[in-house]
Design a protein around this motif. Structure first.
Motif, PDB file in Angstrom:
ATOM      1  N   LYS A  37     -15.752  10.386  21.353  1.00 55.75           N
ATOM      2  CA  LYS A  37     -14.638  11.132  22.394  1.00 55.75           C
ATOM      3  C   LYS A  37     -13.697   9.930  22.561  1.00 55.75           C
ATOM      4  N   LYS A  57     -12.635  13.288  15.951  1.00 52.27           N
ATOM      5  CA  LYS A  57     -12.963  14.387  17.095  1.00 52.27           C
ATOM      6  C   LYS A  57     -12.460  13.565  18.447  1.00 52.27           C
ATOM      7  N   GLU A  59     -10.579  12.218  21.734  1.00 53.71           N
ATOM      8  CA  GLU A  59      -9.709  12.470  22.685  1.00 53.71           C
ATOM      9  C   GLU A  59      -8.888  11.264  23.221  1.00 53.71           C
ATOM     10  N   SER A  86      -6.344  13.012  14.605  1.00 53.44           N
ATOM     11  CA  SER A  86      -7.442  13.326  15.757  1.00 53.44           C
ATOM     12  C   SER A  86      -6.638  14.332  16.628  1.00 53.44           C
ATOM     13  N   LYS A  87      -7.227  15.650  16.064  1.00 52.01           N
ATOM     14  CA  LYS A  87      -6.549  16.858  16.501  1.00 52.01           C
ATOM     15  C   LYS A  87      -6.897  17.158  17.955  1.00 52.01           C
ATOM     16  N   ASN A  88      -7.819  16.445  18.551  1.00 48.05           N
ATOM     17  CA  ASN A  88      -8.241  16.643  20.140  1.00 48.05           C
ATOM     18  C   ASN A  88      -7.658  15.719  20.943  1.00 48.05           C
TER      19      ASN A  88
END
Length: 93
Positions: A37, A57, A59, A86-88
Motif C-alpha cells: 500500500k 496497487k 496508495e 498507481s491507480k489507487n
C-alpha cells in the motif's frame, strides 16, 4: 522447495549507496506477489518495470532523492506517468 515472499503493507528502500546498490534486483526474484500500500524510496533509481511491479496497487508513494527510469531509452519517467500507474494513489510525497 524455494520459499517466496508476499509483500502486502509497506516497503521501504533506503540503500546506503545509490550508485552501486539496487536492492530491488536482489529482492524481486524472491517475491511471489506484491500488494504493498505504501512504497518509500530514498536515494534510489529503479526501472519502470520494477516500479510497475511494486507500486501498481500503492496508495502512498514517497520519493526522496529517487527516480524511475525507462529501460528502453534510459530517461527519467515523468511524474504524470507514475501517478497513472498507481491507480489507487491517495498520497505522493
Amino acid at each position: 522447495m524455494l520459499c517466496k515472499f508476499w509483500l502486502n503493507d509497506v516497503l521501504v528502500i533506503y540503500p546506503g549507496n545509490a550508485d552501486t546498490e539496487n536492492p530491488i534486483e536482489l529482492l524481486k526474484p524472491k517475491l511471489y506477489k506484491c500488494d504493498i500500500k505504501c512504497l518509500r524510496l530514498k536515494n534510489s533509481v529503479i526501472s519502470l518495470n520494477e516500479f510497475i511491479f511494486l507500486a501498481s496497487k500503492c496508495e502512498e508513494l514517497w520519493f526522496d532523492k529517487s527516480a524511475v527510469k525507462n529501460e528502453e531509452n534510459d530517461e527519467i519517467v515523468a511524474l504524470a506517468e507514475l501517478v497513472q500507474i498507481s491507480k489507487n494513489l491517495i498520497n505522493f510525497m
